[in-house]
Design an enzyme around this catalytic site. Structure first.
Site, PDB file in Angstrom:
ATOM      1  N   GLU A   1     -15.755  -2.454 -42.307  1.00  0.00           N
ATOM      2  CA  GLU A   1     -16.197  -1.261 -41.575  1.00  0.00           C
ATOM      3  C   GLU A   1     -15.364  -0.042 -41.944  1.00  0.00           C
ATOM      4  O   GLU A   1     -15.299   0.931 -41.193  1.00  0.00           O
ATOM      5  CB  GLU A   1     -16.141  -1.476 -40.063  1.00  0.00           C
ATOM      6  CG  GLU A   1     -17.057  -2.557 -39.529  1.00  0.00           C
ATOM      7  CD  GLU A   1     -18.503  -2.129 -39.536  1.00  0.00           C
ATOM      8  OE1 GLU A   1     -19.039  -1.972 -40.645  1.00  0.00           O
ATOM      9  OE2 GLU A   1     -19.070  -1.948 -38.467  1.00  0.00           O
TER      10      GLU A   1
ATOM     11  N   ALA B   1     -26.831  -5.438 -45.923  1.00  0.00           N
ATOM     12  CA  ALA B   1     -26.364  -5.584 -47.303  1.00  0.00           C
ATOM     13  C   ALA B   1     -26.169  -4.222 -47.952  1.00  0.00           C
ATOM     14  O   ALA B   1     -27.126  -3.612 -48.437  1.00  0.00           O
ATOM     15  CB  ALA B   1     -27.354  -6.426 -48.104  1.00  0.00           C
TER      16      ALA B   1
ATOM     17  N   GLN C   1       5.435 -15.491 -34.180  1.00  0.00           N
ATOM     18  CA  GLN C   1       6.895 -15.524 -34.222  1.00  0.00           C
ATOM     19  C   GLN C   1       7.466 -16.150 -32.950  1.00  0.00           C
ATOM     20  O   GLN C   1       8.413 -16.950 -33.006  1.00  0.00           O
ATOM     21  CB  GLN C   1       7.438 -14.100 -34.397  1.00  0.00           C
ATOM     22  CG  GLN C   1       8.889 -14.018 -34.783  1.00  0.00           C
ATOM     23  CD  GLN C   1       9.135 -14.405 -36.234  1.00  0.00           C
ATOM     24  OE1 GLN C   1       8.193 -14.564 -36.995  1.00  0.00           O
ATOM     25  NE2 GLN C   1      10.399 -14.572 -36.602  1.00  0.00           N
TER      26      GLN C   1
END
Length: 420
Positions: free
Chosen positions: A375, A137, A348
């Site tokens: 990150e 945290a 796609q």
């Protein structure tokens, strides 16, 4: 059975000199395990991300795949190269499998690297077994990219510290048994006044504010700390050392995010190739069209480059080479940006079939997007890489935030760095 066909395992890549025999053996065994335990993440997902995450974590621990988190059990488990390979294989299998593994490793690593013998003995064996879940945290709504602006306070009182404040975007917030929390203790200005704490989730004053639904379902939430009293023994490392703990962790795990991106991208590539082989069009196959061949070739080029950069970064860290943090950032940027492009190209090539809810291409499209953010977002990583150019770490100096004065620490992390 050729597990490469079902697990995304690239055995030719494993033969490269970046890896040793223990890495190859572990990768093959984990690939076999993923194939045999695919029911853990079978679709459609009939459990909440929290319940699924806990079950996957327990299964990973029971099978020994988290054993490297306990040095008494696995003193030499292959380093970051093994972690990266594990994330590649687990991400190929399923997003939640990688998520459970990565968050457990992320939250246990600060204890492994900075914890006292008592802290390691209390938490690491049970984290390695999957019995105890952890979270890291650090993120706050107003302090994401600027880690020096962390606002959660930890005031010294009789018997320890009193924590007050909020944390945001915390992975495993709702299922964690222990939180590694970065808080402000004020030993110095900005980043110099931060300390890391180990806070059991049942501590009075700790609560989950809310679970946060994401585009790719995961256990995610905000945390509140209201007059949360923790003893002095909960300090991880030493007071004022929190920035070093956080930066050391993020530098090590950025490349592993790149590894997960390689796993997602490899799954997308394989799905696109299978679709191109099977789809009939204009009297032939989709694969016969030159534009499709070109798209698949582009995917393969990007995938190979990404995998090599991740392997190089992990090898650099495992050998404790100077400048390894830069290579971790390079691997993360290259692999996550390439994975986004590869997954988009796979959607796609599938056409309308790639837009069907809960299909492989559609899931990958949602799952891969967050990798470019947490990150340290790609833009932040580019700043780190550029800052490293022309700088040569001096012998004997810590590589943790080396040569970065306190006034510059605001570019080291971004919103969501505590996710992974």
């Amino acid at each position: 059975m050729n597990y490469a066909l079902f697990s995304g395992l690239d055995e030719e890549f494993l033969a490269l000199p970046f890896y040793e025999e223990q890495h190859r053996t572990t990768a093959v065994e984990l690939a076999e395990w993923c194939v045999a335990h695919a029911d853990l993440w079978s679709r459609p997902l009939e459990r909440t991300p929290e319940k699924a995450g806990r079950e996957i974590l327990s299964a990973l621990g029971s099978a020994g795949w988290l054993g490297f988190l306990d040095p008494a059990n696995r003193p030499d488990a292959g380093g970051l190269r093994s972690v990266c390979l594990a994330r590649e294989i687990l991400a190929y299998a399923d997003d939640l499998a990688d998520f459970a593994f990565s968050i457990q490793a992320l939250s246990a690593t600060p204890i492994l690297r900075w914890g006292s013998s008592a802290q390691q003995g209390e938490y690491l064996p049970r984290m390695a077994s999957g019995e105890v879940a952890g979270s890291f945290a650090i993120s706050e709504e107003e302090a994401g990219s600027d880690i020096s602006a962390v606002g959660l306070t930890a005031d010294r009182v009789s018997g320890g510290y009193l924590l007050n404040g909020r944390k945001a975007w915390i992975a495993h917030a709702g299922i964690a048994d222990v939180h590694c929390v970065i808080a402000r203790t004020g030993e110095g200005p900005g980043a110099l006044g931060l300390t890391a704490f180990l806070v059991p989730a049942h501590t009075p004053g700790v609560r989950v504010l809310e679970e946060v639904p994401l585009v790719a379902p995961r256990s995610f939430g905000h945390l509140a700390f209201d007059d949360c009293l923790v003893p002095e023994s909960s300090v991880l490392g030493r007071p004022g050392h929190g920035f070093v703990v956080a930066t050391d962790l993020l530098e090590r795990f950025r490349m592993t995010v790149g590894a997960a991106a390689v796993g997602f991208a490899r799954r997308a590539r394989d799905s696109a190739v299978q679709r191109a082989r099977e789809r009939r069009i204009h009297g032939g196959r989709l694969l016969d069209l030159q534009l499709v061949k070109g798209a698949l070739a582009d995917m393969e080029i990007k995938l190979n480059a990404s995998a090599l950069l991740v392997a190089r970064a992990a090898w650099e860290f495992d050998h404790e080479n100077p400048g390894c943090a830069k290579h971790s950032s390079i691997a993360k940027v290259a692999a996550t940006e390439a994975a986004q492009e590869i997954v988009d190209a796979a959607v796609q090539l599938h056409g309308a079939a790639g837009l069907v809810a809960d299909s492989v291409p559609e899931r990958l499209y949602r799952q891969v997007r967050s990798l470019r953010i947490y990150e340290g977002a790609s833009e932040v990583q580019k700043l780190i890489i550029a800052d490293a150019l022309g700088r040569r770490p001096h012998a004997g100096r810590s590589r943790v935030a080396s040569d970065v004065p306190p006034s510059r620490v605001d570019i080291r992390c971004v919103d969501g760095e505590s996710h992974e």
